[in-house]
Design a protein around this motif. Structure first.
Motif, mmCIF file in Angstrom:
data_model
loop_
_atom_site.group_PDB
_atom_site.id
_atom_site.type_symbol
_atom_site.label_atom_id
_atom_site.label_comp_id
_atom_site.label_asym_id
_atom_site.label_seq_id
_atom_site.Cartn_x
_atom_site.Cartn_y
_atom_site.Cartn_z
ATOM 1 N N PRO A 37 -9.457 7.702 -10.083
ATOM 2 C CA PRO A 37 -9.494 7.188 -8.719
ATOM 3 C C PRO A 37 -8.158 7.353 -8.008
ATOM 4 C CG PRO A 37 -9.459 5.398 -10.332
ATOM 5 C CD PRO A 37 -9.674 6.660 -11.086
ATOM 6 N N ILE A 38 -8.247 7.759 -6.746
ATOM 7 C CA ILE A 38 -7.031 7.985 -5.972
ATOM 8 C C ILE A 38 -6.506 6.649 -5.488
ATOM 9 C CG2 ILE A 38 -6.069 9.121 -3.950
ATOM 10 C CD1 ILE A 38 -8.253 11.202 -4.188
ATOM 11 N N GLU A 39 -5.316 6.304 -5.890
ATOM 12 C CA GLU A 39 -4.719 5.055 -5.457
ATOM 13 C C GLU A 39 -4.169 5.226 -4.046
ATOM 14 O OE1 GLU A 39 -1.772 3.822 -8.179
ATOM 15 O OE2 GLU A 39 -3.184 3.351 -9.791
ATOM 16 N N PRO A 40 -4.285 4.199 -3.236
ATOM 17 C CA PRO A 40 -3.724 4.314 -1.896
ATOM 18 C C PRO A 40 -2.215 4.422 -1.952
ATOM 19 C CG PRO A 40 -4.454 2.067 -2.331
ATOM 20 C CD PRO A 40 -4.916 2.898 -3.471
ATOM 21 N N PRO A 41 -1.615 5.084 -0.981
ATOM 22 C CA PRO A 41 -0.153 5.178 -0.963
ATOM 23 C C PRO A 41 0.471 3.832 -0.638
ATOM 24 C CG PRO A 41 -1.089 6.135 1.014
ATOM 25 C CD PRO A 41 -2.237 5.796 0.114
ATOM 26 N N GLU A 42 1.717 3.841 -0.277
ATOM 27 C CA GLU A 42 2.425 2.617 0.048
ATOM 28 C C GLU A 42 1.631 1.765 1.031
ATOM 29 O OE1 GLU A 42 4.639 -0.475 0.579
ATOM 30 O OE2 GLU A 42 5.112 1.031 -0.946
ATOM 31 N N PRO A 43 1.300 0.513 0.657
ATOM 32 C CA PRO A 43 0.426 -0.308 1.517
ATOM 33 C C PRO A 43 0.956 -0.498 2.925
ATOM 34 C CG PRO A 43 0.611 -1.288 -0.668
ATOM 35 C CD PRO A 43 1.580 -0.155 -0.619
ATOM 36 N N TRP A 44 2.275 -0.490 3.110
ATOM 37 C CA TRP A 44 2.842 -0.667 4.436
ATOM 38 C C TRP A 44 2.470 0.480 5.370
ATOM 39 C CZ3 TRP A 44 6.061 -4.584 6.460
ATOM 40 C CH2 TRP A 44 6.341 -5.628 5.561
ATOM 41 N N VAL A 45 2.026 1.605 4.793
ATOM 42 C CA VAL A 45 1.615 2.758 5.601
ATOM 43 C C VAL A 45 0.097 2.921 5.570
ATOM 44 C CG1 VAL A 45 1.810 5.260 5.873
ATOM 45 C CG2 VAL A 45 3.815 3.911 5.180
ATOM 46 N N SER A 46 -0.489 2.848 4.385
ATOM 47 C CA SER A 46 -1.913 3.148 4.239
ATOM 48 C C SER A 46 -2.816 2.117 4.891
ATOM 49 C CB SER A 46 -2.275 3.256 2.751
ATOM 50 O OG SER A 46 -2.091 2.007 2.096
ATOM 51 N N ILE A 47 -2.335 0.899 5.074
ATOM 52 C CA ILE A 47 -3.210 -0.126 5.648
ATOM 53 C C ILE A 47 -3.561 0.182 7.102
ATOM 54 C CG2 ILE A 47 -1.466 -1.717 6.583
ATOM 55 C CD1 ILE A 47 -3.181 -3.950 5.169
ATOM 56 N N TRP A 48 -2.806 1.047 7.751
ATOM 57 C CA TRP A 48 -3.115 1.427 9.135
ATOM 58 C C TRP A 48 -4.439 2.178 9.219
ATOM 59 C CZ3 TRP A 48 -0.484 0.354 13.657
ATOM 60 C CH2 TRP A 48 0.777 -0.254 13.513
ATOM 61 N N THR A 49 -4.721 3.038 8.240
ATOM 62 C CA THR A 49 -5.912 3.884 8.294
ATOM 63 C C THR A 49 -6.920 3.571 7.200
ATOM 64 O OG1 THR A 49 -4.737 5.557 6.972
ATOM 65 C CG2 THR A 49 -4.647 5.785 9.369
ATOM 66 N N ARG A 50 -6.504 2.908 6.137
ATOM 67 C CA ARG A 50 -7.409 2.592 5.023
ATOM 68 C C ARG A 50 -7.241 1.125 4.631
ATOM 69 N NH1 ARG A 50 -5.577 6.293 0.467
ATOM 70 N NH2 ARG A 50 -7.415 5.455 -0.574
ATOM 71 N N PRO A 51 -7.545 0.201 5.539
ATOM 72 C CA PRO A 51 -7.270 -1.206 5.242
ATOM 73 C C PRO A 51 -8.063 -1.753 4.068
ATOM 74 C CG PRO A 51 -8.503 -0.985 7.294
ATOM 75 C CD PRO A 51 -8.081 0.386 6.899
ATOM 76 N N ARG A 52 -9.335 -1.399 3.962
ATOM 77 C CA ARG A 52 -10.153 -1.948 2.880
ATOM 78 C C ARG A 52 -9.698 -1.412 1.529
ATOM 79 N NH1 ARG A 52 -15.562 -4.164 5.166
ATOM 80 N NH2 ARG A 52 -15.743 -4.853 3.013
ATOM 81 N N ALA A 53 -9.469 -0.103 1.442
ATOM 82 C CA ALA A 53 -9.021 0.480 0.175
ATOM 83 C C ALA A 53 -7.644 -0.046 -0.203
ATOM 84 C CB ALA A 53 -9.000 2.001 0.282
ATOM 85 N N THR A 54 -6.784 -0.215 0.794
ATOM 86 C CA THR A 54 -5.440 -0.717 0.519
ATOM 87 C C THR A 54 -5.485 -2.147 0.002
ATOM 88 O OG1 THR A 54 -4.501 0.710 2.235
ATOM 89 C CG2 THR A 54 -3.174 -1.160 1.518
ATOM 90 N N LEU A 55 -6.262 -2.996 0.656
ATOM 91 C CA LEU A 55 -6.353 -4.383 0.195
ATOM 92 C C LEU A 55 -7.004 -4.464 -1.179
ATOM 93 C CD1 LEU A 55 -5.798 -7.341 1.014
ATOM 94 C CD2 LEU A 55 -8.208 -7.475 1.663
ATOM 95 N N ARG A 56 -8.005 -3.635 -1.441
ATOM 96 C CA ARG A 56 -8.632 -3.646 -2.767
ATOM 97 C C ARG A 56 -7.624 -3.288 -3.843
ATOM 98 N NH1 ARG A 56 -11.158 -6.546 -5.272
ATOM 99 N NH2 ARG A 56 -12.292 -6.851 -3.311
ATOM 100 N N HIS A 57 -6.773 -2.304 -3.549
ATOM 101 C CA HIS A 57 -5.723 -1.926 -4.499
ATOM 102 C C HIS A 57 -4.770 -3.099 -4.730
ATOM 103 C CE1 HIS A 57 -2.647 0.427 -6.503
ATOM 104 N NE2 HIS A 57 -1.772 0.065 -5.595
ATOM 105 N N ILE A 58 -4.422 -3.802 -3.661
ATOM 106 C CA ILE A 58 -3.518 -4.952 -3.792
ATOM 107 C C ILE A 58 -4.182 -6.059 -4.609
ATOM 108 C CG2 ILE A 58 -2.376 -6.796 -2.502
ATOM 109 C CD1 ILE A 58 -1.997 -4.718 -0.238
ATOM 110 N N LEU A 59 -5.439 -6.344 -4.316
ATOM 111 C CA LEU A 59 -6.143 -7.399 -5.044
ATOM 112 C C LEU A 59 -6.311 -7.060 -6.517
ATOM 113 C CD1 LEU A 59 -8.936 -8.359 -2.470
ATOM 114 C CD2 LEU A 59 -6.790 -9.550 -2.935
#
Length: 243
Positions: A37-59
């Motif tokens: 699975p492709i991990e989202p990049p740095e959340p401070w950047v990726s949350i702009w365009t991939r908020p759900r995937a970014t938050l799932r990675h954080i959780l």
């Protein structure tokens, strides 16, 4: 010679050709054929365009990551924006506004994180959500990333307006069309960040509760209503007692 032996080849002579056997499929090693699975990049950047995937990675990795820092930054950004409303920023100097935003914003941001996490956690479960306190806190905190990036606009605003940075209607740009245009651009960018930040908030709340962003909007509005009703009653009661 039998008919089967003499008529198998081309023209009816010679032995029959061997049947065509397809080559076996190529099986790659597991490390090459399986896609991790492709991990989202740095959340401070990726949350702009991939908020759900970014938050799932954080959780899934560290749900308590940067919660209070982001809540404090969000509170500061909201206080700065509120200072430009008619009244406060027009009557107080820049140091007073900055100190108020720094102190009051940090306190309001962290307290608001706990309060709204409890309320939206409750209203989200009313609507079928499954998010707990930690998941909702992470959603609310990381939705402040656009506001954090938006703080950079205040530096440009200060360079443009100087002592009128927090004035609701800066007088210095009235006779300066280029400055007025730049001020309008800054205002527009701030509005875009605010709107998109709210979209990110709904998507993050939807991921935290495992439902849609529209249902997250319902949970948010219910929580806001629950908070607004007692505040409104207290305000009405205070006005009636003050007469």
């Amino acid at each position: 010679m039998s008919d089967s032996a003499s008529t198998g080849g081309p023209g009816g002579y010679g032995p029959a050709p061997p049947p065509l056997v397809p080559p076996p499929p190529v099986v790659w090693p597991a490390s090459e054929s399986s896609h991790s699975p492709i991990e989202p990049p740095e959340p401070w950047v990726s949350i702009w365009t991939r908020p759900r995937a970014t938050l799932r990675h954080i959780l899934d990795t560290n749900p308590r990551r940067s919660l209070f820092r982001l809540a404090a930054i969000g509170g500061i950004a909201q206080c700065l924006a509120g200072a430009t409303q008619p009244g406060f920023g027009d009557a107080h100097s820049i140091p007073v506004v900055v100190w108020f935003a720094a102190g009051g914003g940090v306190l309001a941001g962290i307290l608001g994180l706990f309060l709204f996490s409890a309320l939206i956690g409750m209203t989200g479960r009313w609507l079928g959500g499954r998010g707990g306190m930690t998941e909702v806190m992470a959603a609310l905190a990381w939705a402040n990333v656009p506001a954090a990036w938006g703080l950079a606009l205040w530096l440009r605003r200060a360079a443009l307006l100087g002592g009128e940075t927090f004035h609701s209607l800066p007088a210095s740009i009235e006779e300066n069309p280029p400055a007025a245009l730049l001020f309008a651009v800054l205002q527009g960018l701030q509005a875009i960040i605010t709107v998109w930040g709210f979209v990110i908030l709904l998507k993050c709340l939807g991921e935290a509760h495992a439902f849609s962003a529209w249902r997250a909007l319902g949970a948010f509005l219910l929580a806001t209503l629950i908070l607004a009703v007692p505040i409104g009653l207290i305000a009405v009661l205070g006005q009636s007692l003050g007469r």
